[in-house]
Each structure stands twice: as C-alpha cells, then as structure tokens.
Design a protein around this motif. Structure first.
Motif, PDB file in Angstrom:
ATOM      1  N   ALA A  40      56.477  72.730   0.801  1.00  0.00           N
ATOM      2  CA  ALA A  40      56.736  72.825   2.241  1.00  0.00           C
ATOM      3  C   ALA A  40      55.439  72.724   3.047  1.00  0.00           C
ATOM      4  CB  ALA A  40      57.454  74.143   2.548  1.00  0.00           C
ATOM      5  N   ILE A  41      54.387  73.410   2.583  1.00  0.00           N
ATOM      6  CA  ILE A  41      53.104  73.371   3.301  1.00  0.00           C
ATOM      7  C   ILE A  41      52.514  71.967   3.302  1.00  0.00           C
ATOM      8  CG2 ILE A  41      50.700  74.161   3.199  1.00  0.00           C
ATOM      9  CD1 ILE A  41      51.808  76.873   2.225  1.00  0.00           C
ATOM     10  N   LEU A  42      52.540  71.315   2.151  1.00  0.00           N
ATOM     11  CA  LEU A  42      51.976  69.974   2.074  1.00  0.00           C
ATOM     12  C   LEU A  42      52.825  68.964   2.838  1.00  0.00           C
ATOM     13  CD1 LEU A  42      50.782  70.123  -1.609  1.00  0.00           C
ATOM     14  CD2 LEU A  42      49.346  69.723   0.374  1.00  0.00           C
ATOM     15  N   SER A  43      54.132  69.176   2.854  1.00  0.00           N
ATOM     16  CA  SER A  43      55.000  68.304   3.648  1.00  0.00           C
ATOM     17  C   SER A  43      54.679  68.446   5.137  1.00  0.00           C
ATOM     18  CB  SER A  43      56.471  68.663   3.385  1.00  0.00           C
ATOM     19  OG  SER A  43      57.323  67.786   4.100  1.00  0.00           O
ATOM     20  N   ALA A  44      54.436  69.697   5.573  1.00  0.00           N
ATOM     21  CA  ALA A  44      54.061  69.935   6.972  1.00  0.00           C
ATOM     22  C   ALA A  44      52.712  69.303   7.288  1.00  0.00           C
ATOM     23  CB  ALA A  44      54.033  71.438   7.253  1.00  0.00           C
ATOM     24  N   GLY A  45      51.756  69.418   6.352  1.00  0.00           N
ATOM     25  CA  GLY A  45      50.450  68.793   6.546  1.00  0.00           C
ATOM     26  C   GLY A  45      50.553  67.281   6.645  1.00  0.00           C
ATOM     27  N   PHE A  46      51.387  66.698   5.793  1.00  0.00           N
ATOM     28  CA  PHE A  46      51.615  65.258   5.848  1.00  0.00           C
ATOM     29  C   PHE A  46      52.252  64.861   7.182  1.00  0.00           C
ATOM     30  CE2 PHE A  46      54.527  61.693   5.346  1.00  0.00           C
ATOM     31  CZ  PHE A  46      53.739  60.740   4.715  1.00  0.00           C
ATOM     32  N   PHE A  47      53.211  65.674   7.640  1.00  0.00           N
ATOM     33  CA  PHE A  47      53.901  65.406   8.907  1.00  0.00           C
ATOM     34  C   PHE A  47      52.896  65.328  10.057  1.00  0.00           C
ATOM     35  CE2 PHE A  47      55.835  66.861  12.835  1.00  0.00           C
ATOM     36  CZ  PHE A  47      57.023  66.138  12.895  1.00  0.00           C
ATOM     37  N   VAL A  48      51.975  66.290  10.117  1.00  0.00           N
ATOM     38  CA  VAL A  48      50.994  66.332  11.205  1.00  0.00           C
ATOM     39  C   VAL A  48      49.976  65.204  11.062  1.00  0.00           C
ATOM     40  CG1 VAL A  48      49.158  67.698  12.259  1.00  0.00           C
ATOM     41  CG2 VAL A  48      51.291  68.802  11.557  1.00  0.00           C
ATOM     42  N   ALA A  49      49.453  65.018   9.840  1.00  0.00           N
ATOM     43  CA  ALA A  49      48.398  64.021   9.620  1.00  0.00           C
ATOM     44  C   ALA A  49      48.870  62.604   9.949  1.00  0.00           C
ATOM     45  CB  ALA A  49      47.917  64.088   8.167  1.00  0.00           C
ATOM     46  N   THR A  50      50.104  62.292   9.591  1.00  0.00           N
ATOM     47  CA  THR A  50      50.610  60.932   9.821  1.00  0.00           C
ATOM     48  C   THR A  50      51.173  60.748  11.229  1.00  0.00           C
ATOM     49  OG1 THR A  50      52.738  61.568   8.842  1.00  0.00           O
ATOM     50  CG2 THR A  50      51.133  60.516   7.397  1.00  0.00           C
ATOM     51  N   LEU A  51      51.205  61.844  11.981  1.00  0.00           N
ATOM     52  CA  LEU A  51      51.738  61.759  13.342  1.00  0.00           C
ATOM     53  C   LEU A  51      50.683  61.285  14.341  1.00  0.00           C
ATOM     54  CD1 LEU A  51      54.533  62.437  14.519  1.00  0.00           C
ATOM     55  CD2 LEU A  51      53.633  64.667  15.157  1.00  0.00           C
ATOM     56  N   ILE A  52      49.405  61.518  14.011  1.00  0.00           N
ATOM     57  CA  ILE A  52      48.312  61.190  14.926  1.00  0.00           C
ATOM     58  C   ILE A  52      47.835  59.774  14.637  1.00  0.00           C
ATOM     59  CG2 ILE A  52      46.024  61.866  15.715  1.00  0.00           C
ATOM     60  CD1 ILE A  52      46.685  64.699  14.624  1.00  0.00           C
ATOM     61  N   HIS A  53      48.250  58.836  15.477  1.00  0.00           N
ATOM     62  CA  HIS A  53      47.921  57.429  15.278  1.00  0.00           C
ATOM     63  C   HIS A  53      46.726  57.027  16.140  1.00  0.00           C
ATOM     64  CE1 HIS A  53      51.784  55.843  13.306  1.00  0.00           C
ATOM     65  NE2 HIS A  53      51.753  57.147  13.180  1.00  0.00           N
ATOM     66  N   VAL A  54      45.855  56.217  15.554  1.00  0.00           N
ATOM     67  CA  VAL A  54      44.750  55.608  16.296  1.00  0.00           C
ATOM     68  C   VAL A  54      44.979  54.100  16.287  1.00  0.00           C
ATOM     69  CG1 VAL A  54      42.260  55.242  16.398  1.00  0.00           C
ATOM     70  CG2 VAL A  54      43.176  57.433  15.594  1.00  0.00           C
ATOM     71  N   PRO A  55      45.269  53.496  17.446  1.00  0.00           N
ATOM     72  CA  PRO A  55      45.545  52.059  17.465  1.00  0.00           C
ATOM     73  C   PRO A  55      44.304  51.231  17.149  1.00  0.00           C
ATOM     74  CG  PRO A  55      45.502  52.936  19.704  1.00  0.00           C
ATOM     75  CD  PRO A  55      45.389  54.103  18.784  1.00  0.00           C
ATOM     76  N   VAL A  56      44.449  50.319  16.180  1.00  0.00           N
ATOM     77  CA  VAL A  56      43.387  49.370  15.837  1.00  0.00           C
ATOM     78  C   VAL A  56      44.020  47.981  15.893  1.00  0.00           C
ATOM     79  CG1 VAL A  56      41.723  48.618  14.098  1.00  0.00           C
ATOM     80  CG2 VAL A  56      42.237  51.058  14.364  1.00  0.00           C
ATOM     81  N   GLY A  57      43.847  47.295  17.026  1.00  0.00           N
ATOM     82  CA  GLY A  57      44.542  46.028  17.224  1.00  0.00           C
ATOM     83  C   GLY A  57      46.043  46.262  17.229  1.00  0.00           C
ATOM     84  N   PRO A  58      46.829  45.431  16.526  1.00  0.00           N
ATOM     85  CA  PRO A  58      48.277  45.621  16.488  1.00  0.00           C
ATOM     86  C   PRO A  58      48.720  46.678  15.482  1.00  0.00           C
ATOM     87  CG  PRO A  58      47.679  43.648  15.278  1.00  0.00           C
ATOM     88  CD  PRO A  58      46.401  44.193  15.870  1.00  0.00           C
ATOM     89  N   VAL A  59      47.764  47.262  14.747  1.00  0.00           N
ATOM     90  CA  VAL A  59      48.094  48.224  13.690  1.00  0.00           C
ATOM     91  C   VAL A  59      47.691  49.621  14.128  1.00  0.00           C
ATOM     92  CG1 VAL A  59      47.662  48.878  11.294  1.00  0.00           C
ATOM     93  CG2 VAL A  59      47.716  46.459  11.940  1.00  0.00           C
ATOM     94  N   GLY A  60      48.553  50.608  13.879  1.00  0.00           N
ATOM     95  CA  GLY A  60      48.238  51.998  14.159  1.00  0.00           C
ATOM     96  C   GLY A  60      47.737  52.664  12.889  1.00  0.00           C
ATOM     97  N   GLU A  61      46.539  53.236  12.918  1.00  0.00           N
ATOM     98  CA  GLU A  61      45.981  53.886  11.735  1.00  0.00           C
ATOM     99  C   GLU A  61      46.137  55.390  11.834  1.00  0.00           C
ATOM    100  OE1 GLU A  61      42.123  52.871  10.495  1.00  0.00           O
ATOM    101  OE2 GLU A  61      42.543  50.739  10.312  1.00  0.00           O
ATOM    102  N   HIS A  62      46.303  56.011  10.690  1.00  0.00           N
ATOM    103  CA  HIS A  62      46.396  57.469  10.642  1.00  0.00           C
ATOM    104  C   HIS A  62      46.100  57.926   9.226  1.00  0.00           C
ATOM    105  CE1 HIS A  62      50.214  57.097   8.504  1.00  0.00           C
ATOM    106  NE2 HIS A  62      50.573  56.200   9.394  1.00  0.00           N
ATOM    107  N   LEU A  63      45.773  59.202   9.083  1.00  0.00           N
ATOM    108  CA  LEU A  63      45.618  59.762   7.749  1.00  0.00           C
ATOM    109  C   LEU A  63      46.988  59.800   7.070  1.00  0.00           C
ATOM    110  CD1 LEU A  63      43.198  62.757   8.460  1.00  0.00           C
ATOM    111  CD2 LEU A  63      42.626  60.549   7.440  1.00  0.00           C
ATOM    112  N   VAL A  64      46.998  59.730   5.755  1.00  0.00           N
ATOM    113  CA  VAL A  64      48.258  59.784   5.004  1.00  0.00           C
ATOM    114  C   VAL A  64      48.267  60.993   4.066  1.00  0.00           C
ATOM    115  CG1 VAL A  64      49.812  58.529   3.454  1.00  0.00           C
ATOM    116  CG2 VAL A  64      48.449  57.260   5.131  1.00  0.00           C
TER     117      VAL A  64
END
Length: 201
Positions: A40-64
């Motif tokens: 559950a903790i790691l799922s929550a961490g994944f949820f937050v990390a992949t929610l923050i997108h940084v746009p790089v051209g047409p692609v949105g980057e984020h931690l996974v």
C-alpha cells in the motif's frame, strides 16, 4: 509514460489487459497479510511520483519508481501499480481505463523482470549490490520505454517518431531513477533490512 485512451489498437489493448490480469493474479497470490502495508505504501508512492509531470516537447516526463517497486515487491508490484494507475485514470484522467492494462504492463513488467535480473547482485556486499540497485532502477525505465514504444509501433508505423521520442526523453529519467533506487536500497539495507526479504529469500 502513460498512454492515453484512443491511441492504441483494440488488439494491443486486449493483449495488455490479458497480461495485466495474469500478472495481477500472480502478484495477489504471492501477497500475504504482512506484505499488504508495504504494498500500500509503495503503491501510494508510485501514485504521487507518476502524478507530477514535467512536459518535454510532446512527451510528459515523470518519475516511475518501478525499479524500486520491483526490488521491494517482486510480483506484488503488479497489483500495486495497477491500483495506482486505476485511481489516476479515475480521478485525473491520466492514461485512461481502456489503456489501463497496457499501462500496467509497460510499468509493472519491467519491475518484475528487474527483480529477478538483479536480485543476485543485490544479495552481494558493497559495490556489487550498489551497482545492482542502480542498474535495477535505470533498466526498469529503459524497459518501460521500450514497451511503450513497442505498443505504439504495434498500433501503427505513424507512431514511430513518437516512440523514438519517448525513448530519448527518458534517458535522463533512467539516470535519476537509478540514483534514487541506489540510495533508497542502501538506506533500507541499513535501517530496515527485513523489507528486503524478497531479495534475500
């Protein structure tokens, strides 16, 4: 890394959904009551990390963090990632429900592969374990990028340039995730080594 709805062909979506169901069933079978809080903790961490997108051209980057999840959860990373992606699709329209299976496979399959690929390294001492942890985080991103590219190209050759861009744009993420996975692995190894029971089992 999220593939949106309406992009992939029905055949690719169906294949991804079938693989996600199989992976989730195996992950749930391996999950006992004591592992549920960690999942559950790691799922929550994944949820937050992949929610923050940084746009790089047409692609949105984020931690996974799928390499870290694979390292700590093994097959249990599949249901953990599935739940997080489901909530993102439901609450924020990231990815989408029809692409949920494919998105789960592209992020969870590398987690499981890297777990088995680098576990022998992680069991060793000192530098070998550190190299294994870094490689686990970086390789998981590389494999995810390759799977996303394969899903796009399988749908149509028109996505070839986008697939190439996805791979190139995630090279910095590979390095960042490798470093993050390395530091977290070393920290857990010192303060909570019991969390690495899957590695040493």
């Amino acid at each position: 890394m999220h593939i949106s709805e309406g992009v992939l062909s029905p055949a690719v979506l169906a294949g991804g959904a079938a693989l996600a169901v199989i992976g989730t069933a195996i992950g749930l079978k391996k999950m006992d009551y004591e592992a549920i809080p960690r999942v559950a903790i790691l799922s929550a961490g994944f949820f937050v990390a992949t929610l923050i997108h940084v746009p790089v051209g047409p692609v949105g980057e984020h931690l996974v963090l799928n390499g870290l999840m694979g390292l700590l959860l093994g097959w249990m990373a599949v249901p953990a990632i599935l739940i997080a992606l489901f909530l993102q699709a439901l609450l924020f329209q990231f990815g989408g429900l029809t692409a949920l299976g494919v998105n789960t496979v592209t992020m969870a399959a590398p987690a499981v592969i890297c777990f088995y690929l680098f576990r022998p390294w992680l069991r060793r001492e000192s530098y070998a374990a550190a190299i294994g942890a870094f490689a686990c985080g970086a390789t998981a991103i590389l494999l995810s990028g390759l799977l996303v590219a394969a899903a796009l190209i399988s749908t149509g050759k028109a996505f070839l340039e986008v697939a190439e861009l996805v791979l190139i744009a995630h090279i910095p993420i590979m390095i960042i995730e490798g470093v993050i996975t390395l530091f977290i692995f070393q920290f857990i190894k010192k303060v909570r080594p019991e969390m690495l029971e899957g590695v040493y089992a």
